[in-house]
Design an enzyme around this catalytic site. Structure first.
Site, PDB file in Angstrom:
ATOM      1  N   SER A   1       1.034  -0.751  -0.219  1.00  0.00           N
ATOM      2  CA  SER A   1      -0.130   0.276   0.022  1.00  0.00           C
ATOM      3  C   SER A   1       0.842   1.333  -0.128  1.00  0.00           C
ATOM      4  O   SER A   1       1.589   1.682   0.621  1.00  0.00           O
ATOM      5  CB  SER A   1      -0.643  -0.068   1.003  1.00  0.00           C
ATOM      6  OG  SER A   1      -0.338   0.532   2.581  1.00  0.00           O
TER       7      SER A   1
ATOM      8  N   ASP B   1      -1.545  -1.456  -4.251  1.00  0.00           N
ATOM      9  CA  ASP B   1      -2.656  -1.479  -3.194  1.00  0.00           C
ATOM     10  C   ASP B   1      -3.417  -0.065  -3.007  1.00  0.00           C
ATOM     11  O   ASP B   1      -2.456   0.247  -2.372  1.00  0.00           O
ATOM     12  CB  ASP B   1      -2.276  -1.842  -2.069  1.00  0.00           C
ATOM     13  CG  ASP B   1      -4.080  -2.484  -1.116  1.00  0.00           C
ATOM     14  OD1 ASP B   1      -5.419  -2.785  -1.845  1.00  0.00           O
ATOM     15  OD2 ASP B   1      -3.988  -2.764   0.325  1.00  0.00           O
ATOM     16  N   HIS B   2      -4.564  -0.398  -3.725  1.00  0.00           N
ATOM     17  CA  HIS B   2      -5.358   1.616  -3.695  1.00  0.00           C
ATOM     18  C   HIS B   2      -4.075   2.741  -3.721  1.00  0.00           C
ATOM     19  O   HIS B   2      -3.995   3.695  -2.738  1.00  0.00           O
ATOM     20  CB  HIS B   2      -5.962   1.246  -1.715  1.00  0.00           C
ATOM     21  CG  HIS B   2      -7.215   0.892  -1.042  1.00  0.00           C
ATOM     22  ND1 HIS B   2      -7.800   0.478  -2.051  1.00  0.00           N
ATOM     23  CD2 HIS B   2      -7.388  -1.057  -0.938  1.00  0.00           C
ATOM     24  CE1 HIS B   2      -9.052  -0.101  -1.441  1.00  0.00           C
ATOM     25  NE2 HIS B   2      -8.134  -0.950  -0.950  1.00  0.00           N
TER      26      HIS B   2
ATOM     27  N   GLU C   1     -11.651  -0.023  -8.905  1.00  0.00           N
ATOM     28  CA  GLU C   1     -12.261  -0.211  -8.404  1.00  0.00           C
ATOM     29  C   GLU C   1     -14.088   0.644  -8.865  1.00  0.00           C
ATOM     30  O   GLU C   1     -13.624   2.032  -8.736  1.00  0.00           O
ATOM     31  CB  GLU C   1     -12.314   0.608  -6.695  1.00  0.00           C
ATOM     32  CG  GLU C   1     -12.835  -0.128  -5.665  1.00  0.00           C
ATOM     33  CD  GLU C   1     -13.324   0.313  -4.301  1.00  0.00           C
ATOM     34  OE1 GLU C   1     -11.379   0.203  -3.745  1.00  0.00           O
ATOM     35  OE2 GLU C   1     -13.451   1.094  -3.255  1.00  0.00           O
TER      36      GLU C   1
ATOM     37  N   HIS D   1     -12.803  -2.515   5.050  1.00  0.00           N
ATOM     38  CA  HIS D   1     -11.566  -2.638   5.184  1.00  0.00           C
ATOM     39  C   HIS D   1     -11.666  -2.745   7.411  1.00  0.00           C
ATOM     40  O   HIS D   1     -12.429  -2.346   7.606  1.00  0.00           O
ATOM     41  CB  HIS D   1     -10.654  -1.504   5.013  1.00  0.00           C
ATOM     42  CG  HIS D   1     -10.453  -2.004   3.621  1.00  0.00           C
ATOM     43  ND1 HIS D   1     -10.776  -0.696   2.716  1.00  0.00           N
ATOM     44  CD2 HIS D   1      -9.448  -2.163   2.495  1.00  0.00           C
ATOM     45  CE1 HIS D   1     -10.114  -0.888   1.135  1.00  0.00           C
ATOM     46  NE2 HIS D   1      -9.870  -1.908   1.514  1.00  0.00           N
ATOM     47  N   GLY D   2     -10.784  -3.386   8.005  1.00  0.00           N
ATOM     48  CA  GLY D   2     -10.468  -3.389   8.792  1.00  0.00           C
ATOM     49  C   GLY D   2     -10.942  -4.591   9.549  1.00  0.00           C
ATOM     50  O   GLY D   2     -11.363  -5.296   9.259  1.00  0.00           O
TER      51      GLY D   2
ATOM     52  N   ILE E   1      -6.398  -9.618   1.956  1.00  0.00           N
ATOM     53  CA  ILE E   1      -6.311 -10.017   3.379  1.00  0.00           C
ATOM     54  C   ILE E   1      -5.070  -9.583   3.845  1.00  0.00           C
ATOM     55  O   ILE E   1      -3.966  -9.691   3.761  1.00  0.00           O
ATOM     56  CB  ILE E   1      -5.847 -11.280   3.390  1.00  0.00           C
ATOM     57  CG1 ILE E   1      -7.519 -11.941   2.829  1.00  0.00           C
ATOM     58  CG2 ILE E   1      -6.532 -11.702   5.185  1.00  0.00           C
ATOM     59  CD1 ILE E   1      -7.403 -13.554   2.599  1.00  0.00           C
ATOM     60  N   ASP E   2      -5.276  -8.235   4.902  1.00  0.00           N
ATOM     61  CA  ASP E   2      -4.144  -7.729   5.566  1.00  0.00           C
ATOM     62  C   ASP E   2      -4.725  -7.483   6.703  1.00  0.00           C
ATOM     63  O   ASP E   2      -4.105  -7.461   7.822  1.00  0.00           O
ATOM     64  CB  ASP E   2      -4.333  -6.164   5.092  1.00  0.00           C
ATOM     65  CG  ASP E   2      -3.099  -5.182   5.545  1.00  0.00           C
ATOM     66  OD1 ASP E   2      -2.433  -5.520   6.620  1.00  0.00           O
ATOM     67  OD2 ASP E   2      -2.623  -4.199   5.427  1.00  0.00           O
TER      68      ASP E   2
HETATM   69  P1  13P Z   1      -9.040  -6.604   4.815  1.00  0.00           P
HETATM   70  O1  13P Z   1      -8.785  -5.110   5.494  1.00  0.00           O
HETATM   71  O2  13P Z   1     -10.233  -6.407   5.345  1.00  0.00           O
HETATM   72  O3  13P Z   1      -8.446  -7.402   5.369  1.00  0.00           O
HETATM   73  O4  13P Z   1      -8.957  -5.834   4.115  1.00  0.00           O
HETATM   74  C1  13P Z   1      -7.433  -6.120   2.418  1.00  0.00           C
HETATM   75  C2  13P Z   1      -7.256  -5.463   1.513  1.00  0.00           C
HETATM   76  O5  13P Z   1      -8.762  -5.110   0.968  1.00  0.00           O
HETATM   77  C3  13P Z   1      -6.456  -4.298   0.882  1.00  0.00           C
HETATM   78  O6  13P Z   1      -7.098  -3.595  -0.259  1.00  0.00           O
HETATM   79  O1  G3H Z   2      -6.878  -1.278   1.787  1.00  0.00           O
HETATM   80  C1  G3H Z   2      -6.119  -1.142   3.439  1.00  0.00           C
HETATM   81  C2  G3H Z   2      -5.293  -1.469   3.641  1.00  0.00           C
HETATM   82  O2  G3H Z   2      -5.291  -3.136   4.618  1.00  0.00           O
HETATM   83  C3  G3H Z   2      -4.021  -1.474   3.679  1.00  0.00           C
HETATM   84  O3  G3H Z   2      -3.593  -0.552   4.780  1.00  0.00           O
HETATM   85  O4  G3H Z   2      -2.953   1.944   3.993  1.00  0.00           O
HETATM   86  O5  G3H Z   2      -2.636   1.100   6.371  1.00  0.00           O
HETATM   87  O6  G3H Z   2      -1.125  -0.087   4.338  1.00  0.00           O
HETATM   88  P1  G3H Z   2      -2.656   1.143   5.046  1.00  0.00           P
HETATM   89 ZN    ZN Z   3      -8.695  -3.317  -0.356  1.00  0.00          ZN
END
Ligand code: 13P
Ligand code: G3H
Ligand code: ZN
Length: 316
Positions: free
Chosen positions: A48, A81-82, A133, A179-180, A254-255
């Site tokens: 990310s 990511d994002h 997205e 998320h989260g 999955i994060d």
């Molecule tokens: P979680 O917060 O459910 O792990 O999702 C992570 C995610 O979508 C990262 O892009």
């Molecule tokens: O979608 C978000 C991911 O879980 C990444 O989280 O932006 O805190 O690294 P972060």
């Molecule tokens: Zn995400």
């Protein structure tokens, strides 16, 4: 071996989903590679914007290139990511990324398409694929905050127009996840009807499920028993990944679950061994526990045991 993300999707589509796991540091990187080699699963490393700036963007790139040497059997893609537009362009130039996500879902449809098209043109010129997205996930994203009640689910008809006009290679859909560690209230759950609708209109087009952590209740209980305070944390049912994969979900993000493993290991370690202060001691426990977690998740995603199929597909 680093492979194009789209090669993983070609093999996976309709059969299994590839786990896309976020990393921020050495221990996560080691646990991830070990878990995927143990379970013979292809995977996607996600980085990310926050992870890139945690130390320096070059640190994680160097780390995963080193891991590629240390684990010669691993087959994976590297993904932003994002991303915003600038970060996407930077990753496209870096030479390490297999794919980037441009997240302009907070913009109007036309603006989202316009931004995604710019990224797709730049990425495709370098053989990199693009995730975009459409719709908005609930919860907090890195640069976007969307309250649960205002979350907009993806509209399948709009998805067709979006994919056609934006040139994206896969689509992150808003299907009720967030998320989260605090997902779903009451009887909410995954909106499979949206995946069904998109698959009917865009057969063969890879879909992405964000916010896919399952927030295991035993993990939450252990964290709380070791001094944590996670109240009402709740996630996605991991037994639903197989159904989502059949409906075209090829990438499952999955994060949070990995963060929970880290928190549980470190809280329990220092509770039980208050005399310890060597960071390598809990680090070793974490790497082993994270590898176990990854291996288990790959089993739920159906990506375990798929390395041979991927190798055959990429001709290695
Ligand atoms: P979680 O917060 O459910 O792990 O999702 C992570 C995610 O979508 C990262 O892009
Ligand atoms: O979608 C978000 C991911 O879980 C990444 O989280 O932006 O805190 O690294 P972060
Ligand atoms: Zn995400």
């Amino acid at each position: 071996m680093i492979v194009p993300t789209k090669d993983l999707f070609k093999v996976a589509y309709g059969k299994f989903a590839v786990g896309a796991y976020n990393i921020n540091n050495l221990e996560q990187c080691m646990g991830l590679f070990r878990g995927c080699v143990d379970s013979q699963a292809p995977f996607i490393i996600q980085i990310s914007k926050g992870a890139r700036s945690y130390t320096h963007k070059k640190m994680l790139e160097a780390l995963l290139l080193a891991a590629n040497d240390v684990f010669p059997d691993a087959i994976f893609a590297v993904h932003l990511d994002h991303g915003d537009e600038d970060t996407c362009m930077d990753c496209i130039k870096s030479g390490v990324y297999s794919s980037v996500m441009i997240d302009a879902s907070h913009e109007s449809l036309d603006k989202n398409i316009e931004i995604t098209r710019r990224i797709a043109d730049a990425a495709h010129a370098k053989g990199i694929s693009v995730e975009a997205e459409l719709g908005q996930l609930g919860g907090v994203e890195e640069h976007v905050s969307v309250s649960e009640d205002k979350a907009h689910l993806t509209n399948p008809d709009q998805a067709v127009e979006f994919v056609k006009r934006s040139g994206c290679d896969c689509l992150a859909c808003a299907i009720g996840t967030s998320h989260g560690a605090y997902k779903f209230t009451g009887s909410q759950g995954i909106h499979f009807e949206i995946l069904e609708g998109i698959q009917k209109l865009l057969p063969g087009f890879p879909l992405v499920m964000h916010g896919s952590s399952s927030v295991p209740q035993d993990e939450v209980a252990r964290i709380n028993a070791a001094g944590g305070s996670l109240k009402g944390a709740k996630g996605v049912d991991e037994n639903q990944f197989a159904k989502a994969a059949k409906l075209g979900v090829t990438k499952v993000n999955i994060d949070t679950d990995g963060r929970l493993v880290w928190t549980r290991v470190h809280r329990e370690f220092f509770r039980d061994k208050p005399e310890k202060f060597d960071l390598r001691d809990p680090g070793k426990v974490f790497m082993a526990e994270y590898a176990k977690f990854i291996s288990h998740k790959n089993g739920k995603l159906g990506s375990n045991g798929q390395l041979a199929a991927i190798r055959a597909a990429v001709g290695k």
